[in-house]
Design a protein around this motif. Structure first.
Motif, PDB file in Angstrom:
ATOM      1  N   ASP A 223     -15.140  11.654  37.221  1.00 45.89           N
ATOM      2  CA  ASP A 223     -16.417  10.959  37.419  1.00 45.89           C
ATOM      3  C   ASP A 223     -16.767  10.885  38.901  1.00 45.89           C
ATOM      4  O   ASP A 223     -17.917  11.082  39.293  1.00 45.89           O
ATOM      5  CB  ASP A 223     -16.324   9.536  36.855  1.00 45.89           C
ATOM      6  N   VAL A 224     -15.764  10.576  39.720  1.00 40.55           N
ATOM      7  CA  VAL A 224     -15.993  10.542  41.177  1.00 40.55           C
ATOM      8  C   VAL A 224     -16.530  11.890  41.625  1.00 40.55           C
ATOM      9  O   VAL A 224     -17.500  11.989  42.388  1.00 40.55           O
ATOM     10  CB  VAL A 224     -14.673  10.257  41.942  1.00 40.55           C
ATOM     11  N   HIS A 225     -15.900  12.930  41.115  1.00 39.70           N
ATOM     12  CA  HIS A 225     -16.297  14.282  41.511  1.00 39.70           C
ATOM     13  C   HIS A 225     -17.769  14.540  41.183  1.00 39.70           C
ATOM     14  O   HIS A 225     -18.505  15.075  42.004  1.00 39.70           O
ATOM     15  CB  HIS A 225     -15.419  15.291  40.787  1.00 39.70           C
ATOM     16  N   TYR A 226     -18.181  14.159  40.010  1.00 41.13           N
ATOM     17  CA  TYR A 226     -19.579  14.378  39.641  1.00 41.13           C
ATOM     18  C   TYR A 226     -20.523  13.515  40.481  1.00 41.13           C
ATOM     19  O   TYR A 226     -21.641  13.904  40.776  1.00 41.13           O
ATOM     20  CB  TYR A 226     -19.788  14.115  38.151  1.00 41.13           C
ATOM     21  N   HIS A 227     -20.041  12.316  40.870  1.00 36.37           N
ATOM     22  CA  HIS A 227     -20.872  11.451  41.706  1.00 36.37           C
ATOM     23  C   HIS A 227     -21.170  12.079  43.063  1.00 36.37           C
ATOM     24  O   HIS A 227     -22.238  11.896  43.621  1.00 36.37           O
ATOM     25  CB  HIS A 227     -20.170  10.110  41.948  1.00 36.37           C
ATOM     26  N   ILE A 228     -20.197  12.801  43.612  1.00 36.39           N
ATOM     27  CA  ILE A 228     -20.345  13.232  45.006  1.00 36.39           C
ATOM     28  C   ILE A 228     -20.692  14.710  45.125  1.00 36.39           C
ATOM     29  O   ILE A 228     -20.644  15.271  46.202  1.00 36.39           O
ATOM     30  CB  ILE A 228     -19.065  12.935  45.814  1.00 36.39           C
ATOM     31  N   GLN A 229     -21.103  15.324  44.037  1.00 40.27           N
ATOM     32  CA  GLN A 229     -21.408  16.751  44.092  1.00 40.27           C
ATOM     33  C   GLN A 229     -22.640  17.086  44.907  1.00 40.27           C
ATOM     34  O   GLN A 229     -22.874  18.251  45.221  1.00 40.27           O
ATOM     35  CB  GLN A 229     -21.594  17.309  42.678  1.00 40.27           C
ATOM     36  N   GLN A 230     -23.420  16.110  45.240  1.00 40.54           N
ATOM     37  CA  GLN A 230     -24.636  16.405  45.995  1.00 40.54           C
ATOM     38  C   GLN A 230     -24.388  16.499  47.494  1.00 40.54           C
ATOM     39  O   GLN A 230     -25.284  16.797  48.264  1.00 40.54           O
ATOM     40  CB  GLN A 230     -25.693  15.309  45.730  1.00 40.54           C
ATOM     41  N   GLU A 231     -23.121  16.228  47.887  1.00 43.89           N
ATOM     42  CA  GLU A 231     -22.811  16.338  49.315  1.00 43.89           C
ATOM     43  C   GLU A 231     -22.986  17.771  49.801  1.00 43.89           C
ATOM     44  O   GLU A 231     -22.810  18.722  49.036  1.00 43.89           O
ATOM     45  CB  GLU A 231     -21.359  15.899  49.555  1.00 43.89           C
ATOM     46  N   GLU A 232     -23.250  17.948  51.071  1.00 41.96           N
ATOM     47  CA  GLU A 232     -23.523  19.273  51.608  1.00 41.96           C
ATOM     48  C   GLU A 232     -22.375  20.249  51.411  1.00 41.96           C
ATOM     49  O   GLU A 232     -22.549  21.408  51.078  1.00 41.96           O
ATOM     50  CB  GLU A 232     -23.846  19.171  53.103  1.00 41.96           C
TER      51      GLU A 232
ATOM     52  N   GLY B  20     -21.758  17.713  27.904  1.00 38.67           N
ATOM     53  CA  GLY B  20     -22.046  16.366  28.415  1.00 38.67           C
ATOM     54  C   GLY B  20     -20.810  15.751  29.039  1.00 38.67           C
ATOM     55  O   GLY B  20     -20.136  14.937  28.409  1.00 38.67           O
ATOM     56  N   PRO B  21     -20.496  16.146  30.293  1.00 40.72           N
ATOM     57  CA  PRO B  21     -19.270  15.637  30.930  1.00 40.72           C
ATOM     58  C   PRO B  21     -19.201  14.114  30.991  1.00 40.72           C
ATOM     59  O   PRO B  21     -18.150  13.521  30.708  1.00 40.72           O
ATOM     60  CB  PRO B  21     -19.323  16.241  32.334  1.00 40.72           C
TER      61      PRO B  21
ATOM     62  N   GLN C  16     -16.573   9.243  29.464  1.00 42.07           N
ATOM     63  CA  GLN C  16     -16.783   7.837  29.120  1.00 42.07           C
ATOM     64  C   GLN C  16     -16.009   7.495  27.846  1.00 42.07           C
ATOM     65  O   GLN C  16     -15.396   6.424  27.736  1.00 42.07           O
ATOM     66  CB  GLN C  16     -18.285   7.576  28.906  1.00 42.07           C
ATOM     67  N   GLN C  17     -16.008   8.431  26.881  1.00 42.15           N
ATOM     68  CA  GLN C  17     -15.237   8.198  25.650  1.00 42.15           C
ATOM     69  C   GLN C  17     -13.747   8.085  25.949  1.00 42.15           C
ATOM     70  O   GLN C  17     -13.036   7.287  25.346  1.00 42.15           O
ATOM     71  CB  GLN C  17     -15.470   9.353  24.658  1.00 42.15           C
ATOM     72  N   VAL C  18     -13.269   8.934  26.871  1.00 41.34           N
ATOM     73  CA  VAL C  18     -11.853   8.853  27.247  1.00 41.34           C
ATOM     74  C   VAL C  18     -11.541   7.451  27.790  1.00 41.34           C
ATOM     75  O   VAL C  18     -10.546   6.815  27.412  1.00 41.34           O
ATOM     76  CB  VAL C  18     -11.511   9.926  28.300  1.00 41.34           C
TER      77      VAL C  18
END
Length: 317
Positions: A27-36, A128-129, A134-136
């Motif tokens: 989840d953290v990874h998906y949150h920060i994928q917009q970084e340059e 739907g990652p 979230q289910q996990v």
């Protein structure tokens, strides 16, 4: 209690916590994928592999880093002993050997968790990652809720909880290490964005705001996640709970020994260091030194527990 039963219980706590933490890390990874620096596809996914410390294992199977291979490897690959599915499967195997000692609800939840994961494919994840992970997290929370609600507060419970809190302390440390290393030599906005994502991934954003209001500095976030005494995913909170559970283990005369006392002393020493840690000790480049020292302490304590409770003969720590 037989050593092998104590070890199985301890690892049930670690495996379920690890599975939940892997889901949180993704989840953290998906949150920060917009970084340059996430614009390069390979780098984007190799960072996730590095955060879990499984680069060499991954490269034995795959030649490049892409979303499908990485998510498959860290989530469903039974050849990867630390994949999310492997963790749940191993917890389920440990529970099966102890079914007569534990509430049936725990077996039902973990067995259902294991069966559900066995039916999933990487295509299901990629559709739907966020809902998948979230289910996990919800299934891991179901196990925790049942364990807290129905288990007798005996040695079985204390061993599971000891495993949970050692794993939690180690994982929070590892996530913060990864973010701190990746942001080294970058401007303050980079580490701020990533630390904020970490905060949200552990459901700590609202709790953090109660303490710091609008002061969203990297130093405050690090302080909150490392030494806050009330947030259940802070490293300090984890060590307080770990020491409590270790101290409450009731071993019979044959099981007692200096190893148990050594385990409690080590946990207490780490807890005391965190109790008296100052904010400026975690600022700037010092943060990584603190996190490196905490990771070494977590690993050393794990080895000491292994020698004290599970493999007492022929083991030196």
């Amino acid at each position: 209690m037989l050593n092998r039963n104590a070890e199985a219980l301890f690892w049930i706590g670690r495996y379920i916590e690890r599975a939940e933490n892997h889901a949180r890390l993704i989840d953290v990874h998906y949150h920060i994928q917009q970084e340059e620096d996430f614009q390069e596809e390979g780098h984007k996914w190799s960072r996730l592999i590095d955060a879990l410390g499984v680069r060499s294992e991954y490269l034995r199977q795959f030649e490049s880093f892409n979303e499908q291979d990485v998510l498959s490897f860290i989530t469903l690959d039974m050849g990867n002993t630390n994949s999310l599915f492997s963790c749940v499967h191993q917890a389920r195997n440990n529970l099966r050997t102890l079914r007569q000692h534990l509430p049936s609800e725990l077996w039902d939840i973990v067995n259902g968790f294991n069966l559900w994961l066995g039916e999933q494919s990487v295509a299901d994840i990629m559709r739907g990652p966020h809902p998948f992970y979230q289910q996990v997290k919800e299934r891991a929370a179901m196990f925790l809720g049942a364990e807290q609600s129905v288990m007798l507060r005996g040695n079985e419970w204390h061993f599971i909880e000891s495993g949970r809190f050692l794993e939690r302390a180690e994982n929070t440390t590892r996530i913060l290490q990864t973010v701190t290393v990746s942001c080294r030599s970058k401007d303050i906005s980079s580490i701020y964005t990533q630390l904020q994502a970490v905060l949200k991934s552990v459901s700590g954003y609202q709790s953090f705001r109660r303490y710091y209001a609008d002061d969203m500095s990297p130093e405050c976030i690090l302080e909150f996640l490392i030494v806050n005494p009330l947030f259940p995913r802070s490293i300090r909170f984890s060590f307080h709970k770990l020491e409590e559970h270790l101290a409450k283990l009731e071993l019979d005369t044959a099981e007692k020994g200096s190893g148990h006392e050594k385990v409690i002393r080590q946990a207490g020493k780490i807890k005391a260091e965190l109790d008296y840690m100052e904010k400026d000790e975690m600022s700037g480049d010092l943060a990584l030194d603190v996190l490196d020292a905490l990771m070494i302490s977590c690993q050393r304590l794990g080895r000491t527990m292994d020698g004290a409770f599970f493999r007492r003969e022929g083991v030196s720590v």
